[in-house]
Design a protein around this motif. Structure first.
Motif, short mmCIF file in Angstrom:
data_model
loop_
_atom_site.label_atom_id
_atom_site.label_comp_id
_atom_site.label_asym_id
_atom_site.label_seq_id
_atom_site.Cartn_x
_atom_site.Cartn_y
_atom_site.Cartn_z
N UNK A 1 20.03 72.45 59.30
CA UNK A 1 20.96 73.54 59.03
C UNK A 1 21.99 73.18 57.97
N UNK A 2 22.54 71.98 58.05
CA UNK A 2 23.61 71.60 57.12
C UNK A 2 23.08 71.47 55.70
N UNK A 3 21.99 70.73 55.52
CA UNK A 3 21.41 70.56 54.18
C UNK A 3 20.97 71.90 53.61
N UNK A 4 20.42 72.76 54.45
CA UNK A 4 19.98 74.08 53.98
C UNK A 4 21.18 74.90 53.53
N UNK A 5 22.25 74.90 54.32
CA UNK A 5 23.45 75.66 53.98
C UNK A 5 24.07 75.15 52.67
N UNK A 6 24.11 73.83 52.50
CA UNK A 6 24.65 73.25 51.27
C UNK A 6 23.78 73.65 50.08
N UNK A 7 22.46 73.55 50.24
CA UNK A 7 21.54 73.93 49.17
C UNK A 7 21.69 75.38 48.76
N UNK A 8 21.81 76.27 49.75
CA UNK A 8 21.99 77.69 49.45
C UNK A 8 23.32 77.92 48.75
N UNK A 9 24.38 77.29 49.25
CA UNK A 9 25.71 77.47 48.66
C UNK A 9 25.75 76.96 47.22
N UNK A 10 25.18 75.80 46.97
CA UNK A 10 25.16 75.25 45.62
C UNK A 10 24.33 76.14 44.70
N UNK A 11 23.18 76.60 45.20
CA UNK A 11 22.32 77.48 44.39
C UNK A 11 23.03 78.78 44.04
N UNK B 1 26.24 79.30 43.99
CA UNK B 1 27.33 78.98 43.08
C UNK B 1 26.84 78.80 41.65
N UNK B 2 25.75 78.08 41.48
CA UNK B 2 25.21 77.86 40.14
C UNK B 2 24.70 79.14 39.51
N UNK B 3 23.97 79.93 40.28
CA UNK B 3 23.33 81.13 39.72
C UNK B 3 24.31 82.28 39.56
N UNK B 4 25.12 82.54 40.60
CA UNK B 4 26.00 83.72 40.57
C UNK B 4 27.33 83.41 39.87
N UNK B 5 27.96 82.32 40.27
CA UNK B 5 29.29 82.03 39.75
C UNK B 5 29.22 81.43 38.34
N UNK B 6 28.38 80.40 38.16
CA UNK B 6 28.30 79.73 36.86
C UNK B 6 27.31 80.38 35.90
N UNK B 7 26.54 81.37 36.40
CA UNK B 7 25.58 82.12 35.61
C UNK B 7 24.51 81.23 34.97
N UNK B 8 24.05 80.23 35.73
CA UNK B 8 22.97 79.35 35.29
C UNK B 8 21.65 80.02 35.64
N UNK B 9 20.70 79.98 34.74
CA UNK B 9 19.40 80.61 34.98
C UNK B 9 18.74 80.00 36.22
N UNK B 10 18.17 80.84 37.10
CA UNK B 10 17.53 80.33 38.32
C UNK B 10 16.45 79.30 38.06
N UNK B 11 15.71 79.45 36.97
CA UNK B 11 14.67 78.47 36.65
C UNK B 11 15.25 77.09 36.40
#
Length: 191
Positions: A140-150, A152-162
């Motif tokens: 659960x913890x690693x999954x939550x961190x992975x989702x949050x980082x993803x 953050x990168x995609x929505x907040x920092x506007x980094x391409x999902x690829x």
């Protein structure tokens, strides 16, 4: 021969019913490839999806090409890609003509809006399935961190999902893995 017929049928259905483009076709590809025909399991499908997202071009045709090749060789690859794009081409030719002719009619707008809840549900179901799979594999913890980082990168920092998927794959490849032996044997270095 039956394999090629099955590939054609599966990817023709995906191309025909894949409203909304490539990403919305992914649940349909999963249904055909994993559930209906069993050509892949969930882990293999996730890997193909992840790698396909890092490469340029439409995800649905990349997946069709790879899965077709895996199941039926070079002929299967060509077969699956053609079977997927033919309905799209035909619907585009016929559909654009009809849309241009009837674009001011309320039923045309209603038809387009009516598909949105179905596509939304398909994407939500696939997301839920991936979250459950990730929870089982990572915790659960690693999954939550992975989702949050993803997010953050995609929505907040506007980094391409690829790029996010590619960076994750590289991080996993670079990270040293514990061997099965070291996981199961007790550490006797202290005593």
């Amino acid at each position: 021969m039956q394999t090629q017929i099955n590939l054609s049928a599966a990817f023709f259905r995906i191309g025909l019913f894949g409203f909304g483009g490539g990403p919305t076709m992914i649940p349909l590809v999963h249904k055909e490839v994993v559930d209906n025909y069993g050509w892949m399991n969930d882990d293999e499908f996730s890997n193909v999806l992840a790698i396909g997202n890092t490469l340029p071009g439409p995800i649905a045709t990349k997946m069709a090409g790879y899965i077709g090749y895996k199941v039926g060789g070079v002929v299967g690859c060509v077969n699956a890609v053609i079977a997927m794009i033919i309905p799209v081409i035909l619907v585009m030719i016929a559909g654009l003509g009809l849309l241009n002719e009837y674009r001011d009619k309320p039923w045309v707008a209603g038809m387009a809006h009516g598909v949105i809840p179905v596509v939304t549900w398909m994407m939500a179901k696939l997301t839920y399935d991936f979250l459950i799979k990730g929870h089982k594999a990572l915790g659960a913890i690693a999954m939550a961190i992975g989702v949050a980082v993803s997010v953050g990168c995609i929505v907040v920092l506007n980094i391409h999902p690829g790029l996010v998927v590619g960076a994750t794959i590289l991080a996993v490849l670079v990270k040293p893995q514990k061997s099965e032996k070291s996981k199961t044997e007790p550490d006797n270095s202290m005593g």
